[in-house]
Design an enzyme around this catalytic site. Structure first.
Site, PDB file in Angstrom:
ATOM      1  N   SER A 185     -16.692 -11.386 -18.535  1.00  0.00           N
ATOM      2  CA  SER A 185     -18.056 -11.232 -18.042  1.00  0.00           C
ATOM      3  C   SER A 185     -18.513  -9.800 -18.304  1.00  0.00           C
ATOM      4  O   SER A 185     -17.979  -8.847 -17.722  1.00  0.00           O
ATOM      5  CB  SER A 185     -18.119 -11.532 -16.542  1.00  0.00           C
ATOM      6  OG  SER A 185     -19.404 -11.183 -16.067  1.00  0.00           O
TER       7      SER A 185
ATOM      8  N   ASP B 216     -24.225 -12.627 -17.877  1.00  0.00           N
ATOM      9  CA  ASP B 216     -24.900 -12.975 -16.625  1.00  0.00           C
ATOM     10  C   ASP B 216     -26.329 -12.456 -16.617  1.00  0.00           C
ATOM     11  O   ASP B 216     -26.544 -11.242 -16.638  1.00  0.00           O
ATOM     12  CB  ASP B 216     -24.162 -12.347 -15.439  1.00  0.00           C
ATOM     13  CG  ASP B 216     -22.805 -12.975 -15.204  1.00  0.00           C
ATOM     14  OD1 ASP B 216     -22.766 -14.177 -14.885  1.00  0.00           O
ATOM     15  OD2 ASP B 216     -21.794 -12.268 -15.346  1.00  0.00           O
TER      16      ASP B 216
ATOM     17  N   HIS C 131     -25.130 -17.200 -18.710  1.00  0.00           N
ATOM     18  CA  HIS C 131     -25.106 -17.764 -17.357  1.00  0.00           C
ATOM     19  C   HIS C 131     -26.392 -17.331 -16.667  1.00  0.00           C
ATOM     20  O   HIS C 131     -26.526 -16.173 -16.267  1.00  0.00           O
ATOM     21  CB  HIS C 131     -23.855 -17.236 -16.626  1.00  0.00           C
ATOM     22  CG  HIS C 131     -23.774 -17.656 -15.192  1.00  0.00           C
ATOM     23  ND1 HIS C 131     -22.940 -17.037 -14.284  1.00  0.00           N
ATOM     24  CD2 HIS C 131     -24.402 -18.651 -14.503  1.00  0.00           C
ATOM     25  CE1 HIS C 131     -23.071 -17.624 -13.096  1.00  0.00           C
ATOM     26  NE2 HIS C 131     -23.954 -18.592 -13.199  1.00  0.00           N
TER      27      HIS C 131
ATOM     28  N   MET D 113     -28.845 -17.000 -13.849  1.00  0.00           N
ATOM     29  CA  MET D 113     -29.070 -17.036 -12.399  1.00  0.00           C
ATOM     30  C   MET D 113     -30.513 -16.595 -12.181  1.00  0.00           C
ATOM     31  O   MET D 113     -30.790 -15.507 -11.673  1.00  0.00           O
ATOM     32  CB  MET D 113     -28.071 -16.098 -11.698  1.00  0.00           C
ATOM     33  CG  MET D 113     -26.656 -16.651 -11.701  1.00  0.00           C
ATOM     34  SD  MET D 113     -25.406 -15.385 -11.410  1.00  0.00           S
ATOM     35  CE  MET D 113     -25.232 -14.750 -13.059  1.00  0.00           C
TER      36      MET D 113
ATOM     37  N   MET E 135     -18.699 -21.956  -9.272  1.00  0.00           N
ATOM     38  CA  MET E 135     -18.702 -20.572  -8.793  1.00  0.00           C
ATOM     39  C   MET E 135     -17.632 -20.423  -7.708  1.00  0.00           C
ATOM     40  O   MET E 135     -17.594 -21.204  -6.752  1.00  0.00           O
ATOM     41  CB  MET E 135     -20.065 -20.193  -8.207  1.00  0.00           C
ATOM     42  CG  MET E 135     -21.212 -20.111  -9.198  1.00  0.00           C
ATOM     43  SD  MET E 135     -20.976 -18.949 -10.549  1.00  0.00           S
ATOM     44  CE  MET E 135     -20.753 -17.394  -9.695  1.00  0.00           C
TER      45      MET E 135
ATOM     46  N   ASP F 208     -15.837 -18.979 -12.160  1.00  0.00           N
ATOM     47  CA  ASP F 208     -16.470 -17.655 -12.259  1.00  0.00           C
ATOM     48  C   ASP F 208     -16.491 -16.994 -10.886  1.00  0.00           C
ATOM     49  O   ASP F 208     -17.114 -17.508  -9.958  1.00  0.00           O
ATOM     50  CB  ASP F 208     -17.902 -17.843 -12.793  1.00  0.00           C
ATOM     51  CG  ASP F 208     -18.653 -16.540 -12.994  1.00  0.00           C
ATOM     52  OD1 ASP F 208     -18.038 -15.463 -12.894  1.00  0.00           O
ATOM     53  OD2 ASP F 208     -19.869 -16.617 -13.268  1.00  0.00           O
TER      54      ASP F 208
HETATM   55  C1  DX5 Z   1     -21.362 -13.204 -10.441  1.00  0.00           C
HETATM   56  C2  DX5 Z   1     -21.231 -13.429 -11.909  1.00  0.00           C
HETATM   57  C3  DX5 Z   1     -19.881 -13.238 -12.472  1.00  0.00           C
HETATM   58  C4  DX5 Z   1     -19.271 -11.876 -12.294  1.00  0.00           C
HETATM   59  C5  DX5 Z   1     -17.792 -12.092 -12.119  1.00  0.00           C
HETATM   60  O1  DX5 Z   1     -22.561 -13.741 -10.024  1.00  0.00           O
HETATM   61  O2  DX5 Z   1     -21.646 -14.744 -12.245  1.00  0.00           O
HETATM   62  O3  DX5 Z   1     -19.824 -13.622 -13.845  1.00  0.00           O
HETATM   63  O4  DX5 Z   1     -19.488 -10.977 -13.346  1.00  0.00           O
HETATM   64  O5  DX5 Z   1     -17.181 -10.894 -11.847  1.00  0.00           O
HETATM   65  P1  DX5 Z   1     -15.719 -10.782 -11.264  1.00  0.00           P
HETATM   66  O6  DX5 Z   1     -14.786 -11.425 -12.277  1.00  0.00           O
HETATM   67  O7  DX5 Z   1     -15.515  -9.315 -11.102  1.00  0.00           O
HETATM   68  O8  DX5 Z   1     -15.700 -11.529  -9.969  1.00  0.00           O
HETATM   69 ZN    ZN Z   2     -21.340 -15.412 -14.252  1.00  0.00          ZN
END
Ligand code: DX5
Ligand code: ZN
Length: 226
Positions: free
Chosen positions: A10, A37, A68, A70, A141, A179
């Site tokens: 990520s 993201d 991804h 959001m 998630m 994730d």
């Molecule tokens: C959070 C993101 C993730 C995030 C994960 O909303 O969707 O992709 O970057 O980070 P880590 O692996 O540090 O939890």
């Molecule tokens: Zn993500």
């Protein structure tokens, strides 16, 4: 034969001052795909980066890029993402009504991209069922979306199992991605539960030896995949 684990760094956790170097370093370390993201400060309480950044990432990446999203209006940006050169687009099950979610997934497929559907922690795996016909990936998630570096939610493990069952019942391959809080201590648990695609932010970029770390994560995942 064991399946192959997909390791998806990520980029939220990378050093943005050196984005090109970070992309190349991750590829050299053995990353399979990138996870990008996009946050709009509305669907989630944070803002990350936009589509010009994703285009730049694609331009220096030798591996596919998954976006991804959001955001509240993902359907407004599918063409932009297609032009940016992404390989797949993942949206959330609750960004709008089921009809809009379906038409957005259809739009992603019509653009020739792989379509992913993601569940926030509060939603049951059964939410995925009505869309299995059109999805290439389910994203479970394992933290609340919005921020990197959060603690893995172990109570998501049964949902990963349930998502795997829905994926396996489909008449086409569906990948199960996880994730949030994925690293050495958790990747085996999610692999055992049925995940095959692992987003790793902090535990990928904030390590001294990325090559060795990626190999270790992959080994643990593949030892635990069914
Ligand atoms: C959070 C993101 C993730 C995030 C994960 O909303 O969707 O992709 O970057 O980070 P880590 O692996 O540090 O939890
Ligand atoms: Zn993500």
């Amino acid at each position: 034969m064991k399946n192959k684990a997909i390791i998806a760094p990520s980029l939220l956790a990378c050093d943005f001052l050196h984005l090109e170097d970070e992309v190349k370093s991750a590829v050299a370390a053995g990353a399979d795909i990138f996870h990008a993201d996009v946050m709009d400060g509305v669907y989630v309480p944070n803002i990350s980066f936009g589509f010009d950044i994703i285009k730049s990432i694609v331009s220096v990446s030798d591996i596919p890029v998954d976006a991804h999203l959001m955001i509240k209006k993902p359907y407004a940006y599918i063409d932009t993402l297609k032009k940016a050169g992404v390989w797949s687009v993942t949206v959330h099950s609750d960004f709008d009504t089921p009809d809009v979610v379906r038409s957005t997934l259809e739009q992603i497929k019509a653009a020739g991209l792989k379509a992913g559907l993601s569940l926030r922690p509060c939603f049951d795996a059964s939410e995925l069922d009505p869309y299995a016909d059109i999805c290439d990936m389910f994203l479970i998630m394992t933290v609340e979306p919005g921020f990197g570096g959060q603690k893995f939610m172990a109570d998501m493990l049964p949902k990963i199992k349930a998502a795997r069952l829905i994926a396996d019942a489909a008449d086409h391959p569906i990948s199960v991605q996880v994730d949030g809080g994925i690293g050495e201590a958790t990747i085996g648990l999610v692999a055992e539960a049925g995940a095959d695609n692992f987003v790793v932010g902090t535990a990928f970029f904030k390590t001294d030896d990325r090559l060795e770390n990626t190999a270790k994560l992959r080994r643990i995942a593949e030892e635990n995949m069914n």
